[in-house]
Scaffold this motif. Structure first.
Motif, short mmCIF file in Angstrom:
data_model
loop_
_atom_site.label_atom_id
_atom_site.label_comp_id
_atom_site.label_asym_id
_atom_site.label_seq_id
_atom_site.Cartn_x
_atom_site.Cartn_y
_atom_site.Cartn_z
N LEU A 10 0.63 -1.21 -0.08
CA LEU A 10 0.10 -0.02 0.02
C LEU A 10 0.87 1.17 0.04
N ARG A 11 2.02 1.06 0.12
CA ARG A 11 2.91 2.34 -0.18
C ARG A 11 2.83 2.82 -1.39
N GLY A 12 3.12 4.50 -1.50
CA GLY A 12 2.61 4.91 -2.65
C GLY A 12 3.49 4.47 -3.93
N ASN A 13 4.80 4.05 -3.67
CA ASN A 13 5.61 3.81 -5.10
C ASN A 13 5.00 2.59 -5.75
N VAL A 14 4.64 1.56 -4.86
CA VAL A 14 4.32 0.17 -5.54
C VAL A 14 3.12 0.54 -6.14
N LEU A 15 1.92 1.09 -5.65
CA LEU A 15 0.73 1.31 -6.53
C LEU A 15 1.12 2.22 -7.56
N ASP A 16 1.80 3.35 -7.55
CA ASP A 16 2.28 4.29 -8.63
C ASP A 16 2.91 3.27 -9.78
N LEU A 17 3.75 2.44 -9.44
CA LEU A 17 4.43 1.45 -10.25
C LEU A 17 3.37 0.55 -10.87
N ALA A 18 2.44 -0.04 -10.34
CA ALA A 18 1.39 -0.65 -10.93
C ALA A 18 0.44 0.07 -11.95
N VAL A 19 0.07 1.32 -11.48
CA VAL A 19 -0.69 2.09 -12.72
C VAL A 19 0.24 2.29 -13.58
N ALA A 20 1.42 2.66 -13.43
CA ALA A 20 2.32 2.91 -14.78
C ALA A 20 2.31 1.99 -15.40
N VAL A 21 2.65 0.53 -15.11
CA VAL A 21 2.71 -0.80 -15.91
C VAL A 21 1.37 -0.83 -16.74
N ILE A 22 0.42 -0.56 -16.31
CA ILE A 22 -0.93 -0.77 -16.70
C ILE A 22 -1.24 0.37 -17.90
N ILE A 23 -0.78 1.58 -17.47
CA ILE A 23 -0.87 2.52 -18.63
C ILE A 23 0.09 2.28 -19.59
N GLY A 24 1.07 1.89 -19.29
CA GLY A 24 2.14 1.49 -20.26
C GLY A 24 1.68 0.41 -21.32
N ALA A 25 1.12 -0.50 -20.79
CA ALA A 25 0.60 -1.55 -21.66
C ALA A 25 -0.57 -1.22 -22.71
N ALA A 26 -1.29 -0.06 -22.04
CA ALA A 26 -2.30 0.63 -22.86
C ALA A 26 -1.78 1.36 -23.97
N PHE A 27 -0.47 1.99 -23.65
CA PHE A 27 0.39 2.83 -24.68
C PHE A 27 0.67 1.83 -25.74
N THR A 28 1.29 0.80 -25.35
CA THR A 28 1.89 -0.09 -26.20
C THR A 28 1.00 -0.59 -27.13
N THR A 29 -0.27 -0.91 -26.96
CA THR A 29 -1.26 -1.24 -27.84
C THR A 29 -1.60 0.04 -28.78
#
Length: 131
Positions: A10-29
């Motif tokens: 629940l620390r902010g960095n882990v949540l930010d990283l998870a969101v970044a990975v999901i957005i990165g996958a969307a940008f990749t498509t």
């Protein structure tokens, strides 16, 4: 033990990283579609082929498909440009607007032109008094 794991997740960095990975996958498509549906037809109009995958080099019975590498480089450059111009640049401008101008923390010595703290009465480099 579980409490420590929960705090870590629940620390902010882990949540930010998870969101970044999901957005990165969307940008990749999106960028893959841009490359496949817009850039490749433009390349086909200029070069005569829809992409560079036809570029191969035969070496002692092996096949080096450097055209696929060129396609991947084009997709990467497009992805990096999209992320920079649509996310990084606007975010930096927004943060700069919110933050405002930074206050000066140093001043310049009139004698040796060194940067010294504002509260200093003497230059730490040449020893001259500063106002």
């Amino acid at each position: 033990m579980l409490k420590g794991f929960r705090d870590f997740v629940l620390r902010g960095n882990v949540l930010d990283l998870a969101v970044a990975v999901i957005i990165g996958a969307a940008f990749t498509t999106i960028v893959a579609s841009l490359t496949k549906d817009i850039i490749n037809p433009l390349v086909a109009a200029i070069v005569g082929k829809p992409d560079f995958s036809y570029l191969v080099f035969h070496l002692h019975g092996g096949v080096i498909t450097y055209g696929n590498f060129i396609n991947a480089v084009i997709a990467f450059i497009l992805l990096a440009a999209v992320i920079y111009f649509l996310i990084v640049l606007p975010a930096n401008r927004l943060l700069a607007r919110i933050k405002g101008p930074e206050a000066a923390t140093t001043k310049t010595c009139g004698e040796c032109l060194s940067e010294i703290p504002l509260a200093a009465h003497r230059c730490k480099f040449c020893g001259q008094p500063v106002a």
